[in-house]
Design a protein around this motif. Structure first.
Motif, mmCIF file in Angstrom:
data_model
loop_
_atom_site.group_PDB
_atom_site.id
_atom_site.type_symbol
_atom_site.label_atom_id
_atom_site.label_comp_id
_atom_site.label_asym_id
_atom_site.label_seq_id
_atom_site.Cartn_x
_atom_site.Cartn_y
_atom_site.Cartn_z
ATOM 1 N N GLY A 188 0.753 -1.225 -0.047
ATOM 2 C CA GLY A 188 -0.115 -0.119 0.030
ATOM 3 C C GLY A 188 0.672 1.264 0.146
ATOM 4 O O GLY A 188 0.366 2.308 0.028
ATOM 5 N N GLY A 189 2.106 1.155 -0.068
ATOM 6 C CA GLY A 189 2.966 2.281 -0.143
ATOM 7 C C GLY A 189 4.025 2.330 0.845
ATOM 8 O O GLY A 189 4.689 1.287 0.938
ATOM 9 N N MET A 190 4.321 3.590 1.652
ATOM 10 C CA MET A 190 5.101 3.337 2.825
ATOM 11 C C MET A 190 4.401 3.903 3.854
ATOM 12 O O MET A 190 4.040 5.047 4.033
ATOM 13 C CB MET A 190 6.407 4.363 2.398
ATOM 14 N N ASP A 191 4.547 3.239 5.054
ATOM 15 C CA ASP A 191 3.916 3.639 6.061
ATOM 16 C C ASP A 191 5.063 4.067 7.213
ATOM 17 O O ASP A 191 5.567 3.436 7.972
ATOM 18 C CB ASP A 191 3.011 2.492 6.844
ATOM 19 N N LEU A 192 4.920 5.299 7.493
ATOM 20 C CA LEU A 192 5.812 6.024 8.544
ATOM 21 C C LEU A 192 4.868 6.593 9.614
ATOM 22 O O LEU A 192 4.577 7.823 9.303
ATOM 23 C CB LEU A 192 6.454 7.212 7.530
ATOM 24 N N ARG A 193 4.848 5.986 10.605
ATOM 25 C CA ARG A 193 3.926 6.668 11.777
ATOM 26 C C ARG A 193 4.598 6.481 13.118
ATOM 27 O O ARG A 193 5.386 5.501 13.290
ATOM 28 C CB ARG A 193 2.602 5.963 11.943
#
Lengths: 399, 399, 399, 399
Positions: A238-243
């Motif tokens: 789904g992309g890049m998850d940066l949290r």
């Protein structure tokens, strides 16, 4: 008001982002020399970014008489050599993350620059995202009380360059590639004076046909009692998850750096040729990021580095920080292998120490107050514990 | 690689944001002279931002021999005089939004700079937010097909300085203060070649005890058939709401610049002294913005302005754009007053024209295809119109 | 504790949703008779939903001796006949939205049921969504002060059935299909006692090859000064956008009923056969809704209807409300055609009236307070107007 | 079509939510008898909810001749006795979560109902939220490929009733109170046939002056290689955070059940008396939930329970599931205490087993494909590994 002339080592994605950042602003600091293993890539990179000198000779690049700063953007296994060259030539050196493949190598790199007395900055960009800078400031100001947890996640479908996938060159898998960001974000929130004591880590290779881990989760216990948690993956879809998330006794912070930042686009895919970056698709709902190099911290990172150099102070992120990060990651690998909590070995610990999180000891009518809630009518509902009998009760208080 | 020395006119919020942007980066361009009506404010502003010269004499500021660019950040009713001075002294001039209080004044300002042949840039920051720049690029690339609607909203609880509330000095209320941003955002999405034909606008003073409007909504019809819509308010509660939406025949874009950008913080208010900017509260759930001057477009705006000046080209936003914006806002006031659609008067229209939005005329079995939907089994469901009988039917097609 | 036996007229999407709602719960009320124009559709619908009786004879369905409630789910041009039959047979009648194709027809329908003395409920589901019910309760409790604006949007790529696209059968296009929901949501927020005075509306056919409007925006001015705004479209790309917003003097409410409700899914499309409903795609990022019939208000709507019938009271949504909605939509069409503000003609107005929104008249040192802001140090910053001189100033006050 | 008459044991928050759910719909099933330890609470509860019989005698309540279903909503340490009574009287029994304080107690409870042959349902509401039901269905349909991770979080500032805080009565702290939900949500996503093998867990008492843990994180490794992760806290600030995430080889699911569900409200607090539930504040930005009992799964949970009873089938959540949950939580406590990975002891394992997650073994030109990315020009970029040499390379392929 004068700027710096930079030797850029490396023309991969990292070198590209760094150069794009420096040359994309109306800045005073510019890349003057670029080094690439490949003559062809070096030439085209220099042409594209208007860089006067390109070379395939590492030492020549470092030693170039017109540059005063060396930026190390080569693969992990080449950091030590590149930093040593910069130190030898008395140049300020900025090294990409992770500093090294393990704490031992990191310590040697640290010793090298400290021995040579050159300025050294650790290019940990995600600590410098505008959101992280502001969030850390809020935490430092006490806005969320004492930090109890800090969690950082970085996941995407896997890196772009071949060498990342080779545990020998990289020093590991998703932990070394992504976890290094998470660890330093966590340290920034719990406080760098707060010693990391021990780690428990799970790492596994679930999807890709490689030796290195493609998924890992780790818990890092700090001196104050605060818990750090990171989640990294090379198999996210789904992309890049940066949290990041921080929990404190008086508040909460949530930041999202990539997938949900207030920019949403749907396309049937029948309109035209635009492709959103790092998205997995070019149609359907997409979530672009406004200014990627700014949102990912590159702009503020280089500002701090060059300002620190000009002002004769340490940058916010130093090689010592890089060494601590490597030591924590070493403990993660040890824990994952031995399947147990693993102490963080820090032969060189420079922190000043952190007080334990304070547990409330307030009393009401001689009983310990466990919790209080304000009710709609303004009265307080208290949950109390009688410490002699061990009994729990609740009362409603008019104050 | 050399920068510009700037004369900054005004030390209010606008002058502050502009100076913060220029001096906050490692940029080549700096404020060298600052003008303020107040000797005291000028002195403290110069001290805070390390500006060599401050003065209360407008012409002296403009004419200072070391500066080549004049930035106009004074209240609206003073723009004309300031721009005229800059033109007379042959300096590049960058003027804050709105260009003028009405189209007539804007036209005189435009004629002045064009007559003098000086470089002139219109400081419409919100068109330069990183999200807007990328969204406009996606639209230009055809990613969402032909634009049918573009909506822009700017609402907050009201401006900070007294002069904004005075219709005489400002030229109006929320429309002139906020609508000018919205109009130019809308024009950027529907295309600047697309002539604004007419406007219908509602404006009212609902809450504040002032003459000027504190709420307004307008619809702007363009040559292509596309509709622009803006919503402005000085009575919004909850912070500042900056959102844009674009609908196209092949897609949709939604951007949020302030209240929901992936940064969420809860504070009990008992922790410490940090106060989030422009928030209405210092406790509860708050939504800070990462890097405000970047997210609001100031960084990219000045980059384009100075790059354009260096490269001898027009900036993306010109005084001509400012004039068109004023003309559209004049039509809004006319419509609100006369309670009818009002033509947009543009004595000087330089657009190349826009083709009408294409309506589908595809047929299936001799009937007009009104709509098609893909069904879960892969077949298509078509809604058809028989143009001879006027009858509507639906069929399922295997292709 | 006994339930009702229902005659369901219509087996299209509306009849399906209604029956799914009634039979999907462990409810006491069930469909006993179903009418369809098509023998085949009636039979399969009855079989699927375990309905004892199906017929193609409208009057037979209505008159069936075992049912006491008739639900009208047929196309718009058949409402009048169906309601008249129900009235004639002395049955409670619940009619889908819109009540009629125009106010004149709606008035006749209203007169019919009032003349016959039968229970009549207007099936306006979106006023009954759980979020809307709670939001309206918050507004009624004064939580956001006095309502100044209420906006409602419903947009999607166009209806599923052929008859919707035929202006003759439907009575119009997107306004009649979608605007009827928006108008009643707006009335619920500004208060049903608040008379709608006039309307300005833009409507156009931008994309589809039809006569009816596929896009429209309208502003509705109410007696209190509050403004209603609706945006409807049959050309939206990306799913179905159902959002409402309310602005008040003391607060703000935003609700999202479909596309962003806390459920996000990414699929590469290579996994399996699930297809998210109303989504335009079966891969990429998708935004499903948890329980669609509950989230869209069907469950609470039927609960209110049957409870009202049992309790001998009026339901929250009556045929009178349906008539007012039609009258406002008539004014929208009139305004769009005549390109001017159009009065809302309500021969039969039963509202009690609404007071105008209060404008603050507080003074400080003899001057009018225009705005106050709390500063970080706790002091207040006031913007003041001297009513004699008309001058605006700002002061900082310690109270 | 007839309903059930229920004996409700307990009038605390759980009994209230259950009764609100059953009586709030137009349902066929109703509470007929209510038991409370307090005569006064029982009487007022019965009056409020129109319940014919109330008693302080547990067995009398269970044995009441007109009820056929007993719902156990008393504190954890009373579950075993209550279930035993229901079994003895041959009644269907539905027990709130957790089933017991530990696996041993749970096993005895399970044996009791299986020995008596009565219908038994485990009231694990959060598995039944509409979003979770739909998300689990998507996973079962293969929409996100094979599940690699499932994470569940439940955090809030601590429970409302005194007994929850007493580890003796409750069986533990945040793990037993909140983790039981998370464990079952995780099992639903990774598949109930997928055996939980071992657990590593951190638990600490960071803020509240109690013995039980107020914060915990656990990792649960399943037979397929999938990893479950839960995060629970009684010290979260900002409301109640209920979020789940599932990562699969072909997709991703994120659900948010409470704090970000598309309902946002700002209030200055000066408008009126409405107080949002479970919010920590009554002013500022608040995030209400539409229909709480529906969003939290109560409606669908009771529907499944009563439908299962009527249809003579097992409900989706059985006492056996409750037993497995307790066994996993026991392992969590063991791991937290012994600070090591702890096997999950399941003397009675009924799962059918799960295949390991498949690792790709696709080759290209005789080399292993590590990753592929589609480039903007349509070509594929492949990262390859030569298994003989161990070398990693990247190539661009036209297919």
């Amino acid at each position: 008001m004068t700027g710096h002339k930079v030797t850029m080592l490396g023309t991969g994605l990292i070198g590209l982002f760094y150069t794009m950042t420096l040359h994309g602003q109306r800045g005073r600091d510019r890349v003057h020399v670029v080094y690439s293993r490949s003559e062809e890539r070096g030439r085209s990179f220099a042409a594209e970014w208007d860089i006067p000198v390109h070379t395939t000779d590492l030492e020549e690049a470092v030693a170039h008489p017109e540059t005063d700063v060396v930026v190390v953007g080569v693969p992990n296994h080449l950091h030590e050599e590149a930093v040593a060259l910069a130190a030898r030539h008395g140049k300020a050196v900025l090294c990409t993350k992770p500093l090294a493949r393990n704490a031992e190598e990191a310590k040697r790199i640290l010793d090298t620059v400290e021995g040579a007395g050159v300025f050294a900055g650790y290019l940990e960009d995600l600590v410098y995202t505008p959101k992280t800078l502001k969030a850390v400031a809020a935490v430092r100001a006490g806005q969320i009380g004492q930090v109890t947890w800090a969690r950082s996640r970085e996941t995407h479908p896997g890196p772009h360059s071949a060498w990342f996938w080779d545990a020998e060159q990289a020093g590991g898998g998703a932990i070394v590639d992504l976890g290094c960001h998470c660890v330093e974000i966590i340290r920034s929130f719990v406080g760098k004076e707060n010693r990391p004591l021990e780690v428990v880590c799970w790492a596994d290779t679930l999807v890709h046909p490689i030796e290195a881990e493609d998924n890992a989760i780790a818990l890092i216990r700090f001196e104050s009692g605060a818990m750090g948690q990171f989640e990294v993956s090379w198999t996210f879809r789904g992309g890049m998850d940066l949290r990041d998330e921080v929990a404190g006794t008086e508040g909460t912070i949530w930041t999202n750096h990539f997938l949900r930042t207030g920019f949403e686009m749907f396309s049937s895919g029948e309109g035209g040729g635009y492709v959103a970056e790092k998205a997995e698709t070019a149609s359907g709902w997409m979530f672009p990021v406004g200014d990627e190099v700014s949102e990912l911290g590159y702009v503020d990172m280089f500002r701090d580095m060059f300002d620190a150099l000009d002002e004769g102070r340490q940058p916010m992120e130093t090689f010592y920080d890089g060494y601590v990060v490597n030591a924590i990651m070493d403990a993660c690998y040890g824990s994952a292998k031995r399947r147990a909590w693993e102490p963080v070995e820090l032969a060189d610990w420079r922190g000043t120490g952190a007080a334990p999180i304070t547990r409330s000891q307030r009393t009401h009518d001689g009983k310990l107050v466990i919790k209080e809630e304000k009710m709609p009518d303004g009265r307080l509902r208290l949950i109390l514990k009688d410490e002699r009998t061990g009994e729990f009760t609740d009362v409603v208080s008019s104050v």
